[in-house]
Design a protein around this motif. Structure first.
Motif, PDB file in Angstrom:
ATOM      1  N   LYS A   1       0.268   0.250 -12.863  1.00 22.13           N
ATOM      2  CA  LYS A   1      -0.600   0.874 -11.867  1.00 22.13           C
ATOM      3  C   LYS A   1      -1.899   0.090 -11.734  1.00 22.13           C
TER       4      LYS A   1
ATOM      5  N   ASP B   1      -3.367  -1.979  -8.555  1.00 21.28           N
ATOM      6  CA  ASP B   1      -4.659  -1.651  -7.950  1.00 21.28           C
ATOM      7  C   ASP B   1      -5.631  -2.819  -7.989  1.00 21.28           C
TER       8      ASP B   1
ATOM      9  N   LYS C   1       3.437  -1.436  -2.237  1.00 22.51           N
ATOM     10  CA  LYS C   1       2.317  -2.374  -2.294  1.00 22.51           C
ATOM     11  C   LYS C   1       2.791  -3.817  -2.244  1.00 22.51           C
TER      12      LYS C   1
END
Lengths: 928, 189
Positions: free
Chosen positions: A237, A241, A290
């Protein structure tokens, strides 16, 4: 490029130039050979007082690089290895690295020089110089062998906490390497614990290299890593990010390789574990979204996610997302992505066939693609997506490829796969027969014999549901084979197909509507003239001819010619069959129909093992004054007289023997000689059971006395087969035979010679063993009850023995060709031939019947390929085991805190600019 | 695991051969190189960059992942544990790193400085495992080495190796200075 100022010597430059310009391998070899002599000179130890050419450091290094070059081109440069080892010990880093490099590139894993480097590597690992440590680590990664691990593991473990991240990341990989080399020294537990610490390292690159180690370990023991899932998810994660320093980005994708690795590990950990899987669904979807920014690095991550999704406990939403991604890959123009699409599709259709339908056209395109890699992948996909509906099409496609390819490996693989899908999904039996026949045609002997067996038993037995359908099936098969028979020259057809055809035609030729029985027969006879048939094919052929002759009721001259020719065959089995058939044809043609019944291959046969039908005959003989039969202790194998052996028959052991000990079987052979001497002429005529008596009456003492002189005599059993040449056999054992050992597995009184016979001088004995074997098979034909099965080892031994004997006796007839592979062991009743009309005590017919049993085909009913009843066999999805409790986090938490603190301190101190970012990946548990 | 890295030119001449899973003999190594080359060279550039050829010396399920640059094939032989596209990008990283090290790298650089190519590769792949993928870290490491190597040439054997503090200092400054800028995509040869 500029060579100037790059420390190259003129020599080296010239060498490279010359090699670059060389036109042939020979020329290159010459140049290298010259270079080798130069290097030898330069590297050889210099006498004291002179300056070694190695004094010049640049030169010395260059020599080693040249050595490496020579080695890379495939020439032996071992003369210089010792210099490389020396250089690894040099104080100069430059030399050291070069030395290590040459050593790790050139020294084979068991090279003794490797041991000479251990000390040096140890020193380097303890060094204060960062680069020496790195050099030592890199070298130990490639040079260490299992024996050296104990000497090094301690040092490497220490380095896991070294200040520099370059050292730490190398250390963890080296440690893993040690573990794979020597799991006892660097234990799994130890590595396991270290890996967890390293995963929380403050430097992302160390964490990244550690992921490799985790993956390798999780591959074997996923259970142990389940509790890491939350940490991994958290790391993933954070990477997603963009919390890592920007220099980890690759084309705007943050640390793609780390993402891939983590996704792979998650896939391993979530496999068949609903609970673990549920923890990663969200992050997978997130990561996929993403990463999908239209460049390769992103696709790589998406693809890993797809793989992961197909592995873990299924989730509809994710599967849909994966299918979408696959669809995009498939539609892409890039071959690389197409390849991934096809691979991905193959993974997903196995469990979720519904996703395949939309891609049919794309798949067809890939199949037509000139790119072979893509084609193969697509074939693999086709195989996996086969179902009862598309099986015909897919099999056609696969067959087309088998025909077209020259790659044996691919051919073999496809052949196996075609068999498997055809058996699993065949829509009907006629199709199955056609496809498999086609497969025989294109793959030939790559198809396993079992498939031919199944095919024949399918034709013979049908489905068993309706006789009419079965006949229809046979009719189809016959027309198929008749067509093949008429259109293809037999020389072009593979053996397995010829044999199948021969058998089927022999059984059912009368069903053909396009071709008469006589025509088929004559075409079959024609086979013999073309090309060289394999021995087993000849037997199939003769069997078919026998059957057809029996069915036709006449023996056309061609058939007679073939049979006649084979009566002179070197293969005793074939010869015997033909002789017997000839005899039958001339003396008792009226029984042909009974002996060779039509369409009876699948019938069960009752065997009267007590031979009660002979009772009348025996009574008569006894009444005529014959001596009553007294049971011999063993049957004498080289009786080829039928009456004799049938009288013996009840004494046969019906169960296979235990594996014989070597000396036992030798004694068996020798006994053959001894007893042969005994009743030489007696068996030439059909003797009453009493003839046997003589044999059985020979006690061990008699044998040993006979063995003394009798063995040099002509031996009957052998003589009958081999003619007088066997007389040249070396005299066997000395007369001093030990007392009998009646409990011998072969049961014979003669086995007393066992231990004597076991001396190695009995090559000759072995030869008799072969003749003996023949004798025994002869009697097997005579006896309605099946003979004792020979184990393959025995046969092999006999074969070898026969070969040996052929060499010993000059001028002796060459030993018969190796006996065809022994028929697979089968239950005795099924193997026994149908017994002809009981009162006919004629031995010949009985023998003849056995002939029918040439291959192993009309025996044991093999299960017909299950048509469509296990369609879902492959589709079944293994349900996940019950979820385990949420992984405990306690264990990792303890060191985690400390580590985090330290890392904060470190990173703020050392790298203020990136501190806040650097902390994040370090601290996977921050989220919790 | 990465079983080996092989660089061959268009004529099948090896330019670099690194075996992470060692094959038994010199002759076998040569046969691996030949096999790799013959399988790779037949494929036009439009085909995909994967080859499920068999290299018996390494076992059966080996995949060749390669890239073709002007005169050179960069071939990575991997097992199923590596990602297909990932390795393809790793080759790109390797080539970019070479390009930066040699400033417009060309085939001759690889021949003349095969040792440096090896060192560079050592920083990317270690013992068959991907060690580092961050191009700036890779270049940093190899640059530090280069610096110290040339220093060590001037020292004598008896020698005062640069002390640990010196090295740290150098590394720190290396960290501070350069390598921040992301490598440009370079496909030129």
């Amino acid at each position: 490029m500029a060579t100037g100022g790059l420390n190259l010597s003129r020599e080296f430059f010239e060498l490279l130039k010359a090699i670059g310009e060389s036109k042939s391998k020979q020329e290159e070899d010459r140049i290298i050979a010259r270079e080798v002599t130069v290097l030898k000179q330069k590297l050889e130890p210099t006498p004291p007082g002179k300056t070694s050419p190695l004094q010049n450091k640049k030169r010395a290094k260059e020599y080693l690089v040249r050595l490496l070059y020579v080695e890379m081109l495939g020439h032996d440069a071992s003369f210089g290895y010792i210099k490389a080892v020396e250089m690894a010990a040099s104080a100069s880093l430059y030399h050291k690295r070069t030395g290590y490099l040459v050593c790790s590139a050139c020294l084979s894993p068991d090279h003794e020089f490797r041991f000479m480097l251990v000390n040096q590597m140890q020193r380097d690992l303890q060094s204060t110089n960062l680069l020496e440590i790195c050099g030592g680590l890199l070298a130990s990664g490639s040079l260490i062998t299992a024996d050296m691990v104990p000497a090094m593991s301690g040092e490497v473990t220490k380095l896991l906490t070294h200040d520099s991240e370059t050292v730490r990341k190398k250390a963890i990989i080296t440690l893993h390497r040690f573990h794979t080399l020597s799991p006892d020294v660097v234990t799994e537990e130890e590595l396991f614990e270290k890996v967890r610490k390293v995963l929380c390292d403050r430097d992302p690159s160390v964490m990244g290299s550690c992921l490799n180690v985790i993956e390798s370990m999780a591959l074997r023991e996923p259970q142990k890593f389940k509790d890491l899932i939350p940490s991994l998810v958290s790391i993933l994660k954070q990477i997603g990010d963009h919390r890592l320093p920007t220099d980890y980005d690759y084309h705007r994708v943050p640390a793609p390789w780390m993402q891939m690795k983590i996704v792979r590990i998650l896939g391993l950990l979530g496999t068949a574990d609903a609970n673990a899987s549920s923890g990663i669904y969200e992050i997978l979807l997130d990561t996929m979204k993403k990463a999908d920014i239209g460049i390769n690095a992103g696709y790589a991550i998406v693809y890993e996610c797809v793989k992961c999704i197909t592995k873990i406990y299924p989730n509809t939403k994710l599967l849909d997302a994966a299918a979408d991604a696959i669809a995009r890959f498939m539609d892409s123009r890039s071959h690389n992505l197409k390849y991934l699409g096809v691979t991905g599709l193959a993974m997903i259709v196995e469990t979720h066939p519904q996703y395949a339908t939309q891609h049919q056209m794309a798949v067809m395109d890939c199949l037509e693609d000139p790119d072979e890699t893509l084609q193969r992948k697509t074939l693999d996909l086709l195989y996996r997506m086969t179902n009862p509906v598309n099986v015909e099409f897919i099999t056609d496609k696969l067959l087309l490829f088998v025909e077209g390819t020259t790659d044996l490996f691919l051919k073999q693989q496809l052949t196996t796969r075609i068999c498997s899908v055809a058996e699993r999904y065949a829509p009907d039996n006629a199709w199955y027969i056609k496809s498999i026949t086609r497969l025989f045609e294109v793959s030939g002997d790559m198809v396993s014999g079992e498939v031919a067996q199944n095919l024949m038993s399918l034709i013979a037995e049908g489905t068993g549901e309706s006789e009419q359908e079965d006949m229809q099936l046979r009719q189809t098969a016959i027309e198929l084979y008749v067509q093949l028979l008429r259109e293809k020259p037999p020389a072009k057809l593979p053996k397995i197909l010829l044999e199948t055809m021969a058998w089927v035609l022999g059984e059912y030729a009368y069903l053909s509507t396009v071709c008469s029985l006589e025509d088929i027969l004559s075409r079959l006879c024609h086979w013999n003239k073309i090309g060289i048939l394999q021995p087993s094919t000849r037997k199939f052929l003769t069997s078919a001819i026998f059957k057809l002759v029996a069915q036709a009721g006449t023996c056309p001259p061609q058939a007679a010619a073939v049979i006649d020719e084979y009566t002179r065959s070197k293969d005793p089995d074939l010869q015997q069959r033909c002789l017997e058939f000839q005899g039958l044809l001339t003396t008792a043609p009226q029984y042909l129909g009974e002996i060779l019944p039509v369409d009876a291959s699948a019938e069960d046969v009752d065997v009267d093992i007590n031979l009660s039908f002979l009772d009348g005959f025996c009574q008569e003989a006894l009444a005529n004054g014959a001596r009553p039969y007294s049971k011999p202790e063993d049957d004498d194998d080289d009786d080829e007289d039928y009456n004799l052996s049938s009288a013996n028959a009840p004494a046969f052991k019906m169960t296979p023997y235990a594996k014989p000990e070597t000396n036992v079987s030798r004694s068996h052979m020798i006994r053959g000689m001894g007893s042969g001497g005994m009743n030489s002429s007696a068996s030439a005529v059909t003797p009453p059971p009493g003839g046997n008596l003589g044999n059985s009456a020979v006690t061990s003492t008699a044998t040993s006395s006979v063995a003394g002189d009798g063995l040099t005599l002509n031996t009957r059993g052998a003589a009958n087969v081999w003619g007088k040449k066997t007389a040249a056999a070396p005299p066997p054992e000395p007369a001093a035979a030990p007392p009998p050992a009646p409990s011998n597995p072969y049961g014979g009184g003669f086995s007393s010679n066992a231990s004597v016979g076991s001396s190695s001088a009995y090559g000759g004995g072995g030869g008799f063993g072969r003749s003996n074997a023949y004798g025994s098979s002869g009697s097997a034909y005579g006896a309605p009850a099946p003979p004792v099965q020979k184990t393959p080892e025995q046969l092999e031994k006999e074969r070898q023995a026969a070969a040996l004997f052929g060499g010993i006796v000059p001028g002796a007839a060459p030993p018969p060709p190796p006996a065809p592979a022994p028929p697979p062991p089968r239950p005795a009743p099924a193997a026994a031939p149908p017994v002809a009309a009981p009162p006919v005590a004629a031995p010949a017919p009985a023998a003849e019947i056995d002939l029918l049993d040439m291959g192993a085909f009309d025996v044991t009913p093999a299960p017909a390929p299950a048509a469509a009843d296990d369609i879902f066999g492959s589709v079944s999805l293994a349900p996940a085991p019950p979820p385990t409790a949420a992984p405990p986090m306690v264990e990792t938490a303890s060191f985690d805190e400390a580590d985090v603190d330290a890392s904060v301190a470190h990173s703020t101190a050392e790298r203020p600019t990136t501190a806040s970012e650097a902390i994040e990946p370090v601290d996977p548990f921050a989220a919790e | 695991m990465i079983k080996g890295v092989i660089i061959v030119n268009n004529h099948g001449k090896p330019r670099l051969a690194k075996f992470f899973q060692s094959v038994e003999s010199e002759a076998l190594q040569q046969s691996v190189i030949r096999r790799v080359f013959t399988q790779v060279c037949q494929r036009p550039d439009s085909f995909c960059n994967y080859l499920e050829g068999i290299i018996p010396e390494w076992g059966e399920h080996i995949k060749l992942i390669y890239r073709h640059y002007a005169t050179l094939y960069f071939v990575f032989a991997v097992d199923s544990q590596e990602s297909d596209l990932g390795i393809l990008d790793l080759i790109q990283v390797f080539v970019e790193a070479l390009d930066k090290t040699f400033e417009n790298v060309c085939e001759l650089d690889l021949i003349f400085h095969s040792d440096r190519v090896h060192y560079l590769l050592d920083e990317i792949v270690m013992g068959g495992m991907v060690l580092e993928t961050n191009i700036s870290h890779i270049l940093e490491a190899s640059k530090d080495q280069g610096k110290l190597h040339s220093e060590s040439l001037t020292t004598t054997d008896a020698a005062n190796n640069p002390s640990a503090s010196q090295i740290r200092g150098q590394l720190q400054s290396g960290n501070g200075n350069g390598w921040q800028q992301q490598g440009q995509y370079s496909d030129k040869w």
